[in-house]
Write an enzyme that holds these catalytic residues in place. Structure first.
Site, PDB file in Angstrom:
ATOM      1  N   CYS A 165       0.927  -1.250   0.001  1.00  0.00           N
ATOM      2  CA  CYS A 165      -0.021  -0.127  -0.086  1.00  0.00           C
ATOM      3  C   CYS A 165       0.967   1.347  -0.094  1.00  0.00           C
ATOM      4  O   CYS A 165       0.632   2.219  -0.908  1.00  0.00           O
ATOM      5  CB  CYS A 165      -1.001  -0.070   1.163  1.00  0.00           C
ATOM      6  SG  CYS A 165      -0.296  -0.002   2.786  1.00  0.00           S
TER       7      CYS A 165
ATOM      8  N   HIS B 183      -2.093   0.727   7.096  1.00  0.00           N
ATOM      9  CA  HIS B 183      -2.518   0.769   5.466  1.00  0.00           C
ATOM     10  C   HIS B 183      -2.924   2.303   5.079  1.00  0.00           C
ATOM     11  O   HIS B 183      -3.262   3.100   5.835  1.00  0.00           O
ATOM     12  CB  HIS B 183      -3.874   0.065   5.513  1.00  0.00           C
ATOM     13  CG  HIS B 183      -4.464  -0.329   4.020  1.00  0.00           C
ATOM     14  ND1 HIS B 183      -3.475  -1.027   3.193  1.00  0.00           N
ATOM     15  CD2 HIS B 183      -5.407   0.065   3.262  1.00  0.00           C
ATOM     16  CE1 HIS B 183      -4.109  -1.083   2.069  1.00  0.00           C
ATOM     17  NE2 HIS B 183      -5.207  -0.303   2.158  1.00  0.00           N
TER      18      HIS B 183
ATOM     19  N   HIS C 211      -6.100   1.588  -4.117  1.00  0.00           N
ATOM     20  CA  HIS C 211      -5.143   1.138  -3.087  1.00  0.00           C
ATOM     21  C   HIS C 211      -4.616  -0.197  -3.541  1.00  0.00           C
ATOM     22  O   HIS C 211      -5.352  -0.955  -4.084  1.00  0.00           O
ATOM     23  CB  HIS C 211      -5.700   0.985  -1.621  1.00  0.00           C
ATOM     24  CG  HIS C 211      -6.658   0.038  -1.446  1.00  0.00           C
ATOM     25  ND1 HIS C 211      -6.889  -0.627   0.071  1.00  0.00           N
ATOM     26  CD2 HIS C 211      -7.909  -0.378  -2.177  1.00  0.00           C
ATOM     27  CE1 HIS C 211      -7.851  -1.250  -0.148  1.00  0.00           C
ATOM     28  NE2 HIS C 211      -8.455  -1.340  -1.472  1.00  0.00           N
TER      29      HIS C 211
END
Length: 342
Positions: free
Chosen positions: A255, A303, A315
């Site tokens: 990510c 994240h 993402h």
């Protein structure tokens, strides 16, 4: 007879012990989830744990890199300080020799005072010349002593600086070694966790695996002008690429690797980790989210996604899932939202 009773007693005790171990003592073998829903739940749980571990590894690696840089600077400071020490000691030696000469000359001239100068002078001008020479000698001696004192002070300060730099270098080396051990340990834990995630992925039904592999919305999306738009365009161009923990492209991403490279493509440098990215730019509210904003998730800030607009984000999600667009609020609990540019 007693012998038979003893044997029966031992046999009975052994049987009880074996039964007890089989019921409570032996570690349970991991069983595949009973239902598809259980399998998906297990996969999601393991993926989230692995994401947190991956973030911890990346942060530890950042700490290690910073400590290595500190070590390099400390070693450089040691070398520079030693050069200053050498120069200062050379100056001290030079001025000390000068002072010794002037001291000897002053001692010889001590018997040549004003009265002596008057008695031996051949003229008024000769007397003035001799007096001037005596004054110059005294001034030179005072100046040389001052320079010597300064050189000694400089040498002492340089020695202390060199000792301090050496201590910092030793401390940095020790800290770097400890961090390296921590990185290796965390990375080992991460690799174990990744294996579990892959096993959980393989335990999913074919239908669930296809759903996870779905690339989602691949349509053309317009982006705004400026750095935020350029970063978003880069991220959107990676839709469909695979996921790999610790990867920063060009075809596999995690990510924060995706968001870091996206902003790098726009000419903006941001940290490697999602935790680091949680501190860049300025904070904005959920209602004010716009294209290019970084959305950091979970209390662990493990994240990160990039806003496409006020509803969607792109993402790199997790193992088995491609880079894709998802609903901002469906990705997970939002920790903080940062506007990097604009």
């Amino acid at each position: 007879m007693a012998s038979h009773r003893l044997k029966r007693g031992i046999f009975a005790a052994t049987a009880v012990a074996v039964a007890s171990v089989s019921l409570t003592g032996s570690p349970a073998t991991a069983q595949p989830p009973a239902t598809a829903a259980d399998a998906l739940k297990k996969f999601n749980e393991l993926s989230e744990q692995a994401t947190k571990l991956n973030e911890e590894v990346l942060r530890a690696q950042d700490d290690l890199n910073a400590k290595k840089a500190e070590l390099d600077k400390a070693n450089s400071d040691v070398g520079a300080a030693q050069q200053v020490v050498d120069r200062a000691q050379a100056d001290e030696e030079k001025f000390r020799e000068h002072v010794d000469v002037l001291t000897q000359a002053s001692f010889e001239g001590a018997r040549f005072n004003q009265l002596s100068a008057l008695l031996v002078s051949e003229s008024q001008q000769d007397f003035l010349n001799r007096m001037s020479a005596l004054g110059i000698l005294a001034a030179d001696n005072s100046e040389a002593l001052a320079k010597l004192s300064g050189a000694v002070d400089t040498a002492n300060l340089a020695k202390q600086s060199a000792q301090d730099a050496q201590t910092r270098a030793q401390d940095a080396a020790k800290a770097a070694e400890q961090l390296k051990t921590d990185v290796d340990k965390r990375n080992g834990e991460l690799q174990t966790q990744i294996k579990e995630v892959k096993t959980a992925l393989n335990n999913l039904s074919a239908g669930d695996q296809r759903k996870l592999a779905d690339k989602g919305d691949m349509s053309n999306i317009s982006v705004p002008a400026g750095a935020a738009g350029a970063a978003l365009e880069f991220a959107l161009n990676q839709r469909g690429d695979g996921y790999r923990y610790g990867s920063t492209g060009p075809d596999l991403w995690d990510c924060s690797g995706l968001t870091m490279k996206a902003y790098a493509a726009a000419g903006v440098s941001i940290p490697r980790t999602s935790g680091g990215q949680a501190g860049v730019g300025r904070s904005v509210s959920r209602a004010d989210v716009r294209a290019g904003d970084l959305i950091i998730y979970y209390s662990s800030q493990s994240h990160v996604a990039m806003a496409v607009d006020n509803v969607r984000a792109v993402h790199a999600s997790t193992e088995g899932r491609p880079v894709l667009i998802a609903n901002i609020d469906a990705i997970g609990p939002v920790s903080v939202i940062r506007r990097v540019a604009g």
